[in-house]
Design a protein around this motif. Structure first.
Motif, PDB file in Angstrom:
ATOM      1  N   SER A 265       0.820  -0.821  -0.151  1.00 18.62           N
ATOM      2  CA  SER A 265       0.006  -0.380   0.462  1.00 18.62           C
ATOM      3  C   SER A 265       0.773   1.357   0.160  1.00 18.62           C
ATOM      4  O   SER A 265       1.885   1.328   0.619  1.00 18.62           O
ATOM      5  CB  SER A 265      -0.800  -0.489   1.322  1.00 18.62           C
ATOM      6  N   SER A 266       0.382   2.380  -0.617  1.00 17.51           N
ATOM      7  CA  SER A 266       0.671   3.563   0.002  1.00 17.51           C
ATOM      8  C   SER A 266      -0.069   4.015  -0.513  1.00 17.51           C
ATOM      9  O   SER A 266      -1.256   4.836  -0.732  1.00 17.51           O
ATOM     10  CB  SER A 266       1.437   3.826  -2.235  1.00 17.51           C
ATOM     11  N   GLN A 267       0.057   5.560   0.471  1.00 15.41           N
ATOM     12  CA  GLN A 267      -0.379   6.239   1.455  1.00 15.41           C
ATOM     13  C   GLN A 267      -0.100   7.422   0.983  1.00 15.41           C
ATOM     14  O   GLN A 267       1.007   8.197   0.706  1.00 15.41           O
ATOM     15  CB  GLN A 267      -0.703   6.614   2.393  1.00 15.41           C
ATOM     16  N   TYR A 268      -0.766   9.461   0.912  1.00 13.13           N
ATOM     17  CA  TYR A 268      -0.098  10.418   0.974  1.00 13.13           C
ATOM     18  C   TYR A 268      -1.183  10.972   1.580  1.00 13.13           C
ATOM     19  O   TYR A 268      -2.110  11.053   1.007  1.00 13.13           O
ATOM     20  CB  TYR A 268       0.126  10.705  -0.410  1.00 13.13           C
ATOM     21  N   GLY A 269      -0.970  11.720   2.905  1.00 14.24           N
ATOM     22  CA  GLY A 269      -1.555  12.695   3.523  1.00 14.24           C
ATOM     23  C   GLY A 269      -2.018  13.773   3.359  1.00 14.24           C
ATOM     24  O   GLY A 269      -0.079  14.316   3.565  1.00 14.24           O
ATOM     25  N   ILE A 270      -2.171  14.669   3.685  1.00 12.97           N
ATOM     26  CA  ILE A 270      -2.522  16.127   3.678  1.00 12.97           C
ATOM     27  C   ILE A 270      -2.495  16.312   4.947  1.00 12.97           C
ATOM     28  O   ILE A 270      -3.494  16.366   6.168  1.00 12.97           O
ATOM     29  CB  ILE A 270      -3.138  16.829   2.860  1.00 12.97           C
ATOM     30  N   GLU A 271      -1.404  16.796   6.163  1.00 13.07           N
ATOM     31  CA  GLU A 271      -1.749  17.409   7.347  1.00 13.07           C
ATOM     32  C   GLU A 271      -2.496  19.115   7.374  1.00 13.07           C
ATOM     33  O   GLU A 271      -1.536  19.580   6.902  1.00 13.07           O
ATOM     34  CB  GLU A 271      -0.476  17.138   7.988  1.00 13.07           C
ATOM     35  N   SER A 272      -3.196  19.607   8.450  1.00 11.96           N
ATOM     36  CA  SER A 272      -3.045  20.326   8.838  1.00 11.96           C
ATOM     37  C   SER A 272      -3.527  20.844  10.260  1.00 11.96           C
ATOM     38  O   SER A 272      -4.298  20.085  10.901  1.00 11.96           O
ATOM     39  CB  SER A 272      -4.635  21.673   7.780  1.00 11.96           C
ATOM     40  N   PRO A 273      -3.191  22.464  10.655  1.00 16.31           N
ATOM     41  CA  PRO A 273      -3.754  21.557  12.077  1.00 16.31           C
ATOM     42  C   PRO A 273      -4.639  22.678  12.614  1.00 16.31           C
ATOM     43  O   PRO A 273      -5.039  23.505  11.993  1.00 16.31           O
ATOM     44  CB  PRO A 273      -1.891  23.039  12.864  1.00 16.31           C
ATOM     45  N   LEU A 274      -4.954  22.060  13.510  1.00 19.94           N
ATOM     46  CA  LEU A 274      -6.524  22.303  14.469  1.00 19.94           C
ATOM     47  C   LEU A 274      -6.265  22.912  15.742  1.00 19.94           C
ATOM     48  O   LEU A 274      -4.791  22.646  16.150  1.00 19.94           O
ATOM     49  CB  LEU A 274      -6.933  21.284  15.181  1.00 19.94           C
ATOM     50  N   GLY A 275      -6.576  24.338  15.882  1.00 17.11           N
ATOM     51  CA  GLY A 275      -6.700  25.054  16.744  1.00 17.11           C
ATOM     52  C   GLY A 275      -5.135  25.662  17.472  1.00 17.11           C
ATOM     53  O   GLY A 275      -4.545  26.033  17.857  1.00 17.11           O
ATOM     54  N   PRO A1031       0.172  21.893  18.039  1.00 20.99           N
ATOM     55  CA  PRO A1031      -0.630  21.695  17.879  1.00 20.99           C
ATOM     56  C   PRO A1031      -1.301  20.194  16.989  1.00 20.99           C
ATOM     57  O   PRO A1031      -0.477  19.868  16.387  1.00 20.99           O
ATOM     58  CB  PRO A1031      -1.092  22.541  16.705  1.00 20.99           C
ATOM     59  N   ILE A1032      -2.428  19.760  17.615  1.00 16.49           N
ATOM     60  CA  ILE A1032      -3.002  18.842  16.926  1.00 16.49           C
ATOM     61  C   ILE A1032      -3.203  18.538  15.420  1.00 16.49           C
ATOM     62  O   ILE A1032      -3.106  19.755  15.062  1.00 16.49           O
ATOM     63  CB  ILE A1032      -4.402  18.086  18.293  1.00 16.49           C
ATOM     64  N   LEU A1033      -2.711  17.641  14.692  1.00 10.66           N
ATOM     65  CA  LEU A1033      -3.770  17.343  12.775  1.00 10.66           C
ATOM     66  C   LEU A1033      -4.387  17.257  12.263  1.00 10.66           C
ATOM     67  O   LEU A1033      -5.054  15.891  12.787  1.00 10.66           O
ATOM     68  CB  LEU A1033      -2.175  17.124  12.185  1.00 10.66           C
ATOM     69  N   ARG A1034      -5.121  17.078  11.596  1.00  8.73           N
ATOM     70  CA  ARG A1034      -6.580  16.818  10.862  1.00  8.73           C
ATOM     71  C   ARG A1034      -5.613  16.574   9.844  1.00  8.73           C
ATOM     72  O   ARG A1034      -4.780  17.118   9.253  1.00  8.73           O
ATOM     73  CB  ARG A1034      -7.327  17.912  10.315  1.00  8.73           C
ATOM     74  N   THR A1035      -5.821  14.939   9.346  1.00  8.59           N
ATOM     75  CA  THR A1035      -4.910  13.874   7.683  1.00  8.59           C
ATOM     76  C   THR A1035      -6.217  14.009   7.266  1.00  8.59           C
ATOM     77  O   THR A1035      -6.854  13.306   7.299  1.00  8.59           O
ATOM     78  CB  THR A1035      -4.219  13.317   8.544  1.00  8.59           C
ATOM     79  N   ILE A1036      -6.421  14.395   6.324  1.00  5.43           N
ATOM     80  CA  ILE A1036      -6.672  13.627   5.064  1.00  5.43           C
ATOM     81  C   ILE A1036      -5.810  12.593   4.089  1.00  5.43           C
ATOM     82  O   ILE A1036      -5.360  13.528   3.828  1.00  5.43           O
ATOM     83  CB  ILE A1036      -7.265  14.643   4.491  1.00  5.43           C
ATOM     84  N   ASN A1037      -5.877  12.162   3.719  1.00  5.02           N
ATOM     85  CA  ASN A1037      -5.331  10.374   3.173  1.00  5.02           C
ATOM     86  C   ASN A1037      -5.453  10.095   1.793  1.00  5.02           C
ATOM     87  O   ASN A1037      -6.235   9.724   2.219  1.00  5.02           O
ATOM     88  CB  ASN A1037      -4.315   9.996   4.508  1.00  5.02           C
ATOM     89  N   PHE A1038      -5.084   9.787   1.293  1.00  3.20           N
ATOM     90  CA  PHE A1038      -5.404   8.844   0.125  1.00  3.20           C
ATOM     91  C   PHE A1038      -4.607   8.200   0.118  1.00  3.20           C
ATOM     92  O   PHE A1038      -3.375   8.112  -0.154  1.00  3.20           O
ATOM     93  CB  PHE A1038      -4.946   9.571  -1.111  1.00  3.20           C
ATOM     94  N   GLY A1039      -4.601   6.609  -0.776  1.00  2.00           N
ATOM     95  CA  GLY A1039      -3.776   5.629  -0.370  1.00  2.00           C
ATOM     96  C   GLY A1039      -4.553   4.245  -2.356  1.00  2.00           C
ATOM     97  O   GLY A1039      -5.795   4.671  -2.476  1.00  2.00           O
ATOM     98  N   LEU A1040      -3.763   3.725  -2.111  1.00  2.00           N
ATOM     99  CA  LEU A1040      -3.507   2.940  -3.565  1.00  2.00           C
ATOM    100  C   LEU A1040      -3.222   1.734  -2.344  1.00  2.00           C
ATOM    101  O   LEU A1040      -1.927   1.100  -1.089  1.00  2.00           O
ATOM    102  CB  LEU A1040      -3.066   3.009  -4.443  1.00  2.00           C
ATOM    103  N   ASN A1041      -3.905   0.467  -2.203  1.00  5.72           N
ATOM    104  CA  ASN A1041      -3.261  -1.066  -1.656  1.00  5.72           C
ATOM    105  C   ASN A1041      -3.832  -2.047  -2.561  1.00  5.72           C
ATOM    106  O   ASN A1041      -4.439  -2.128  -2.988  1.00  5.72           O
ATOM    107  CB  ASN A1041      -4.369  -1.450  -0.249  1.00  5.72           C
TER     108      ASN A1041
END
Lengths: 1044, 571
Positions: A265-275, A1031-1041
């Motif tokens: 599997s291969s994943q790519y996530g985008i993190e952005s800070p919360l708070g 900060p805590i992070l929000r992550t949106i992640n795209f993956g292929l398995n």
């Protein structure tokens, strides 16, 4: 570097060894099992396969029309004598239900693994394939879900791998009843920092990986078969001196049956800070500062610090160097960072052996901006490789050997700086530096600053001009377990031995440097220099280095005599932890432990366990202690009166356990009174000077001897497990009552006349009790498989004894109240006027006489009505309501689409909001203020929930009081995943049985009571005191398995 | 099981318990005739002596007195100025530190005989030093709280129930105990250094006394003088709550002044001390003719200069912070160079040029507008370099009174850069707790109270004024006792400014309410077009003060756990 290369090669060799040597025969074997169907006009036939396209055994196939059934064997094959067009139903406990129509041609039926396991059981009896289904990992063994009476909550791989995070436990909040996990910070390279967890309210810090207490940073979610939370006395008591807190026990995969299953599997996530806090603009800051200063002055009208001209200049930006207005968060931080992960794993069975191999690479970037002028990376960065080879070998027919090799290589990078330096220092500066402090850069491009913000302070400079700190971590571990069956002596007898060795090291290279700042005077166009710019340091240091050795010898017996089943295990184990960098002696945990369980026809269950346990850092007289637990259970659904009358009840078990557990909490040989050797350290004022003789060395007494024994707990657990309609609906309810006693603490009644800090004693008694409920519904409508699963935990606590000092009033006593409440005054709102302050009936603190109070200050309740606010008006404050936490998981799987969603939340959560961050203008007025402070009390805003503003510190308003306790309940959409698996008929054309694309996320949405007060903070990551975490992070992640 | 058994045998790699720990056997080593560790035990007690300088909220103790206020409006000291202190928010509380030091003394006294001392003078000296230190720590508490529990030589066990039945000894008993202790050991201490060893002769470098700072007879006598002066002071002699014996004496006794005068005289008669002709020697040396009891160890070096210097200065690429703002009241306390108070119409004081021809000590104590430092004039006028009123770039602090504190800084008006001159190479600075000038003024105060302003009183005060550089230094003849009292009190104020005397002196004299509980002033200085300045007084603080605050509160917890322990009145 040479060492590193060697290490990588070594690891690769270890990992590849089974691959190379084992795949060969496996492939040969699978080619032998090619389809050789007889031609028959009247058959519905084919092969059932799993996600990897491998034959799947143990699948129950029902011909819908006739109800005839087949069960697949090792080759996954089935055949019915049937006409084409028959609907066949495929069921398996670990796979989603599937319906398919026979065509007359050989069928290829591929099943998809369930998201939720453990809560459902398709009752397949008397099949060898099913014998391992529904097993739960416990300490030193496994028990079937049918007969277990311990309190254990479990999550499985699928629930873990949907969470895109570098920290394994990020996947667990809300998944398991009784386990409460919180994350107060995010960012790369945490290794458990910013995380806390507890089981049933009492602290817990014990994580086992394959039965050994050790760090779980080297474990990747893909490696995990299951994570169990051991909650009651019976489940933990064999761990002796570490049995009082709940235990999180991780079991790794040991290799599935059959031909190699490969997953990539291969994943790519985008993190952005919360708070991220929202500071005021420079103009607003200046305005509020003036307001705060005037508030402090009271009725005397003062000349404000910032003139109207100043404020105008801030607002219109005409004087960017004289009147800067900097959005530091935007200047220093990018809005997102990246998380990348690649995973490859392989498992299977060869002749006489089973294997699991996992390679995992994760990299996570930081949020800081970088400068192209640097040839090196100054940003936070984590690069981690995790590797594992689990190999099980049948050495002889009676001898089994399990060898696990695993480890981690990790590098961390962060901006340079002295301790704490790096990212911690930057986030602290971001939160505390006002927008008008200084410009980012001067007209000549140099880093700006002022005398107050001298060298190394400019925040942008800290991110890009402070050099970098680089860290290298290595964990290497090996577990070897040998089991010898001794059926030759008596059937069911076996001997087992295990040795485990773990080694971890941290080395860091500090290439920090200092930078000077320059203050530009726009009038004279001159620069004033503060500080100096230095060359990079070249400091290499060894950090924490630890060795952990675990050995265990075990004699077991497991046998059925007709309907009687007896299981016995007796063992001795010892763990030694040696922390090289401290120079301390190793600590030894030793257990002589045994467990006996008996059941009659899986109907009446009893179990007892005990340990005689030692801990080497404790006083010799207290070093050894016995612990024990007993339990009983009753599988009512096996009684005929249930079976015959309520056949929709597929499971009904009552169970209860009770026991005495322990927890060593003694510190390092604190029973020996120690002194320090002659020290000349003048920084801590130990040394001293006389005349021209120079330094004189001093000795002194560190502390008094503290002779303590283990902390203990008496724990009761009562549970009921219910399954209805073939366990489509499952329910577990538990009640527990834990009495922790002999808790180590310093006496509450103490006096400074002793002249030294008091030694600790076994002194405290706290009760914890509560309930946990888990409810799951899992079913399908034809091929639409869906599930809903929720859990709810409620914990209450009470201080039974804490050696409290004598109090004059009952309300002052902490004894009898909830554990961990704040202690202070009760606030009754804000003073609205001088008349209210000066009212003779108004009671005030003696150290804040009425002359020092202002409207908008906090008013305290004179609880005893004596006209003055003093210690007699203090008491435990806070709601004292039970802590509640819950999770809800739901999802479905249909035609290749799958969705799962996890909500997680808490109730009755309160936080003490204290410190400069909440008041604004702290640190003598030098700190920041925030958009939130715009709502502070003013005569025009009398209903404000914040007090008036002030500069610096304020004795009255900063007393510990109920005013600052606020509700921080929250609900998070913690995790969600949407996936699509391409039809296998399609992908098999390119010889890949399974290709799945997915998007998942972490911390996607949050609802919190706190947002009514301010939205620019996260309820879990509160800025209190002087900590300003990543900060805590929000992550949106795209993956292929891909699986095959 | 076999593996475990092997594991146990492997344990022999390590000892069963850490032998690296230093236990009591090492400290009281029965095999070391030099008593190396036992000697070092005493050192830690010395290091618990008060450190002075900016130990209170990063500022001087006097920033909570009528001599100064903090420059930073956000300083926590403002909370004390505006609201005082209470048992829950104690201020300058040294109860814990003192009893910790007293325990160390008592542990030493209980154990030091176990060491086979080869030189019998060492244990005699050390045990006597320990007892002098203990006496000092009691004195340090008595000046704050009045009578405190006397624990004698007792080393408490934490389980000892009598810990919670201790009660405050009477003030009288405390004085008697401290005096008897000092008397008992004063002749068994390390011999004093001679005057020659104390001073270098050239007055710029340290004397040769290697043991300077050790407790010696002179120090024992000086502490005794301090204690007896405290006992004779109006706060305790008599107490305003005569039925509470821990708050002072029930009745006034003039003889207490005589005892105090005699005790001070005893120190003077040692002929071991003298006033240094140049007061800056006190800033540049720590072994000199004037220091009697000093505390070494607080490392302020350049930092102290940065903290105190007017904000317009940059010292070593670090901006000055000017944390302390001396009050107009302090500045006005300095007489003219001719020795006359500025309120005296014949003094020559010019309100439009207020700093001209003043007592030289003003220049040594306060940065005022126009004073020269580091080759430039200090500018505390509105908009000047040191009071820029410019918040556009620097949100730092600046003086709120028009003055900055200069005490302890180097006299380098003509140096181009700041040098931390008060420090011995490789040695951290001294904070002088008792110096000879103090002894002289203590004598003058006590003698004046006992027998009126006799010639010896004049002589003592005038010695201070002479050294200060007043011309003429003589006090007017024929002062009444009350006039002389005022003169002595003012002399103490200006001579010992920022040396942690004033804060407790105004309590001891019971004048805090009148001098501190009213408005404190500063000055707004505006520069006129013709280069002259206009001085406009302003109120900078109206401190809260109640007479109960003459005695400090004991921390609440100490009272709560022990029914016998009484709080000071009205807290």
């Amino acid at each position: 570097m040479i060492n590193n290369n060697l290490l990588i090669r070594y690891c690769c060799a270890l990992t590849l060894f089974p691959l190379i040597s084992l795949t060969q025969p496996v492939i040969a074997r699978s080619s032998k099992t090619a389809f050789t169907y007889k031609s028959a006009i009247d058959s519905a036939r084919g092969v059932v396969r799993d996600d990897n396209g491998k034959p799947l055994a143990g699948v129950l196939i029902t011909e819908k029309r006739s109800g005839r059934t087949r069960i697949t064997g090792e080759d996954g094959r089935f055949s019915f004598v049937a006409q084409p067009g028959e609907t066949l139903l495929f069921d398996h406990p670990d796979f989603y239900h599937k319906e398919a129509v026979s065509t007359g041609k050989p069928m290829n039926v591929q099943l998809i693994t369930r998201f939720l396991r453990g809560s459902t059981a398709i009752l397949l009896k008397d099949t060898a394939a099913n014998s391992h289904q529904g097993m739960v990992d416990i300490l030193h063994g496994q028990q079937s879900q049918q007969t277990i009476i311990q309190s254990v909550g479990t999550a499985y791989t699928n629930q873990l791998t949907t969470t895109p995070a570098s920290q394994l436990l990020q996947a667990l909040p809300g998944r398991i009843a009784g386990l409460n996990i919180g994350f107060s910070s995010g960012g790369p390279a945490l290794d458990g920092a910013g995380m806390s967890f507890n089981v049933r309210g009492a602290r817990a810090n014990l994580v086992l990986v394959d039965g050994v207490q050790r760090n779980f940073w080297s474990v990747d979610p893909e490696e995990i078969e299951s994570i169990s939370v051991l909650k009651d006395a019976l489940s933990t008591v064999m761990y002796g001196m570490r049995s009082s807190d709940g235990i999180i026990s991780i079991t790794t995969k040991k290799g599935d049956r059959g031909t190699p299953r490969i997953s990539f599997s291969s994943q790519y996530g985008i993190e952005s800070p919360l708070g991220l806090p929202k500071p005021l603009s420079a103009g607003q800051f200046a305005t509020l500062y003036n307001q705060a200063q005037q508030n402090d002055a009271g009725t005397t009208i003062i000349t404000p610090k910032y003139s109207q001209a100043d404020i105008a200049a801030y607002n219109n930006g005409t004087d960017p160097y004289g009147h800067p207005n900097v959005d530091w968060y935007k200047t220093v931080l990018n809005s997102t960072s990246a998380l990348k992960k690649y995973n490859f794993n392989l498992q299977g069975t060869g002749t006489g052996f089973r294997y699991f191999v996992d390679l995992d690479n994760l990299s996570e970037g930081g949020l800081f901006k970088t400068s192209s002028a640097n040839t090196y990376n100054t940003n936070d960065q984590l690069d981690r490789y995790i590797i594992r080879t689990n190999l099980g070998v049948d050495v002889t027919k009676t001898t089994f050997m399990q060898l696990n090799l695993f480890g981690r290589i990790e590098t961390n990078n962060q901006p340079g700086g002295a301790n704490p330096g790096g990212s911690a220092s930057i986030f602290s500066a971001l939160a505390t530096t006002p927008a008008n402090a200084y410009p980012v850069l001067n007209p000549d491009g140099s880093l700006a600053g002022t005398g107050q913000y001298g060298q190394d302070v400019n925040i942008y400079g800290q991110a890009v001009s402070r050099g970098y700190v680089f860290q290298n971590l290595r964990d290497m571990a090996v577990d070897l377990q040998v089991t010898q069956k001794l059926d030759i002596i008596t059937p069911g007898l076996y001997l087992k031995g295990q040795g485990s060795y773990n080694n971890s090291t941290i080395y860091s290279t500090n290439r920090s440097k200092d930078f000077a700042v320059f203050q530009y005077n726009p009038t004279t166009q001159t620069y004033q220099k503060y500080g100096t710019t230095s060359a990079q340091t070249t400091v290499g240091t060894a950090g924490a280095r630890a060795r952990l050795v675990y050995v265990d010898g075990e004699l077991g017996y497991d046998h059925n005599f007709g309907k009687h089943h007896v299981g016995v295990v007796a063992l001795a184990d010892q763990q030694s932890n040696l922390q090289f960098d401290t120079g301390n002696l190793p600590e030894y945990y030793t257990d002589y432990a045994a467990r006996v369980n008996y059941n009659w026809d899986e109907k009446y269950l009893i179990e007892g366990a005990g340990s005689y346990a030692g801990y080497s850092w404790m006083d010799p007289s207290k070093r050894w202690s016995p612990f024990w637990a007993v339990g009983a259970g009753w599988n009512m659904h096996r009684e005929s009166f249930i079976k015959n009358n309520f056949n929709f009840i597929s499971n009904l078990k009552l169970r209860g356990t009770y026991g005495l557990t322990g927890q060593a909490n003694a510190g390092y040989f604190t029973y020996i009174q120690t002194f320090w050797t002659p020290s000349s350290n003048t920084n801590n004022n130990d040394g001293y000077y006389f005349g021209t003789n120079g330094v004189s060395r001093s000795t002194g007494q560190s502390s008094l001897a503290s002779v303590v024994g283990p902390e203990k707990a008496k724990k009761l657990n009562i549970g009921v497990d219910l399954g209805l309609w073939d366990n489509q609906l499952t329910f577990t309810g538990e009640y527990f009552k834990n009495k922790f006693f002999d808790l180590v603490g310093t006496p509450g009644i103490q006096t400074l006349l002793l002249g030294l800090p008091y030694p600790t004693e076994n002194i405290g008694i706290n009760n914890y009790w509560g309930e946990e409920f888990s409810l799951a519904w899992q079913s399908h409508l034809h091929n639409f498989n869906y599930f809903v699963s929720g859990n709810f935990s409620l914990v209450q606590s009470k201080i039974i004894f804490s050696d409290e000092i004598p109090r004059n009033y009952a309300y002052e006593r902490t004894t009898g109240t909830q554990v961990g409440l704040n202690y202070g005054y009760t606030a009754i709102g804000l003073f609205q006027s001088y008349a209210e302050i000066n009212d003779p009936k108004t009671a005030v603190l003696s150290s804040t006489p009425k002359s020092s109070l202002r409207p908008g200050d906090i008013r305290y309740l004179d609880r005893n009505g004596d006209g003055v606010i003093n210690s007699d008006d203090q008491g435990p404050i806070g709601s004292g309501l039970p802590a509640i936490y819950y999770g809800l998981t739901t999802g479905f799987n249909y035609k290749g689409f799958d969705i799962s969603v996890l909500f997680q939340g808490t109730m009755n959560r309160q936080s003490y909001l204290n410190g400069d961050f909440w008041n604004g203008f702290g640190n003598g007025g030098n700190n920041n203020a925030y958009a939130y402070n715009l709502n502070a009390w003013t005569p025009q805003n009398p209903s404000a929930v914040q007090p008036r503003l002030w500069v610096g510190s304020n004795t009255n308003n900063q007393q510990t009081s109920s005013f600052w306790i606020r509700n921080t309940d929250f609900v998070r959409l913690k995790n969600a995943e949407v996936g699509y698996t391409f039809p296998s008929a399609l992908t098999r054309k390119i010889h890949i049985p399974s290709i799945r694309m997915y998007v998942n996320g972490l911390n996607l949405l949050t609802w919190s009571e706190l947002f009514k007060l301010r939205k620019d903070v996260d309820p879990e990551s509160l800025y209190t005191g002087s900590t300003y975490p990543y900060p805590i992070l929000r992550t949106i992640n795209f993956g292929l398995n891909v699986k095959f | 099981m076999v593996a475990v058994a092997l594991g146990f045998s492997c344990k022999k790699t390590f000892e069963d318990h850490p032998l690296t720990n230093t236990t009591a056997d090492y400290i009281w080593d029965t095999t070391d005739p030099t008593g190396n560790y036992a000697q070092a035990w005493i050192i830690k007690i010395y290091s618990q002596l008060p450190t002075g300088y900016v130990r209170i909220n990063g500022n001087l103790l006097e920033s909570a007195s009528d001599d100064a206020v903090p420059s930073n409006p956000g300083s926590a000291t403002w909370n004390v100025i505006n609201g005082g202190y209470s048992p829950l928010n104690t201020f300058d509380d040294n109860w814990a530190n003192s009893y910790s030091a007293i325990r160390r003394v008592n542990v030493f006294l209980a154990n030091y005989k176990k060491v086979p001392w080869q030189d019998p003078t060492i244990p005699r000296w050390l045990s006597s030093e320990a007892r002098v230190l203990r006496a000092f720590f009691y004195y340090d508490m008595m000046k704050r709280y009045g009578g405190v529990p006397l624990v004698g030589d007792k080393v408490f066990d934490p389980q000892d129930p009598t810990l919670f039945t201790q009660k405050r000894s009477s003030f009288d008993a405390c004085v008697k105990y401290v005096v008897s202790e000092l008397d008992a050991v004063k002749d068994s201490l390390r011999p004093d250094a001679t005057l020659a060893q104390r001073g270098s002769g050239n007055g710029t470098t340290d004397g040769t006394d290697g043991d300077f700072g050790r407790m010696r007879k002179s120090i024992a006598l000086a502490i005794k003088a301090k204690v007896l002066l405290l006992a004779a002071s109006p706060l305790f002699n008599p107490s305003s709550t005569p039925d509470l014996d821990y708050t002072g004496y029930p009745t006034y006794d003039a003889n207490r002044w005589q005892q105090a005068a005699n005790a001070a005289k005893d120190v003077m008669n040692l002929n071991l001390f003298a006033l240094e002709a140049n007061r800056y020697i006190l800033n540049t040396t720590h072994v000199n003719k004037e220091f009697i009891l000093v505390r070494f160890g607080a490392s302020y070096q350049t930092t102290y200069g940065n903290l105190m210097s007017p904000v317009g200065y940059v010292v070593g690429n670090v901006a000055a912070q000017g944390v302390t703002s001396p009050t107009q009241e302090l500045v006005d306390a300095f007489p003219m160079k001719n020795g006359k108070a500025i309120t005296d119409p014949t003094s020559g004081y010019n309100p439009n040029n207020p700093y001209a021809n003043r007592d030289p000590r003003l220049d040594q104590t306060v940065f005022y507008n126009g004073a020269t430092w580091l080759k430039r004039a200090v500018q505390t006028y509105e908009g000047g370099l040191d009071k820029p009123n410019n918040n556009s770039v620097n949100s730092g602090v600046q003086t709120v009174t028009g003055y900055y504190a200069k005490k302890f800084l180097g006299n380098d008006a003509n140096n181009s850069s700041y040098t931390p001159v008060m420090y011995h190479p490789s040695v951290t600075p001294t904070f002088c707790l008792i110096r000879y000038a103090d002894i002289l003024l203590m004598y003058a105060e006590a003698q004046n109270e006992f027998s009126g302003p006799d010639p010896s009183v004049y002589q003592a005060v005038e010695a201070i004024r002479q050294r200060a550089g007043l011309v003429p230094y003589a006090l007017p003849v024929g002062l009444s006792q009350a006039q002389m009292r005022d003169a002595i009190r003012n002399e103490r104020r200006i001579e010992f400014a920022f040396e942690e005397q004033r804060f407790y002196d105004i309590r001891r004299w019971k004048i805090a309410k009148s001098v501190y509980g009213t408005a404190l002033h500063g000055v707004t200085i505006t520069k006129n077009a013709n280069g002259t300045f206009t001085y406009t007084p302003k109120v900078v603080a109206t401190p809260y003060y109640d007479d109960k605050m003459n005695l400090m509160p004991i921390a609440n917890n100490e009272i709560q756990v022990d029914k016998n322990m009484k709080q000071n009145p009205n807290y």
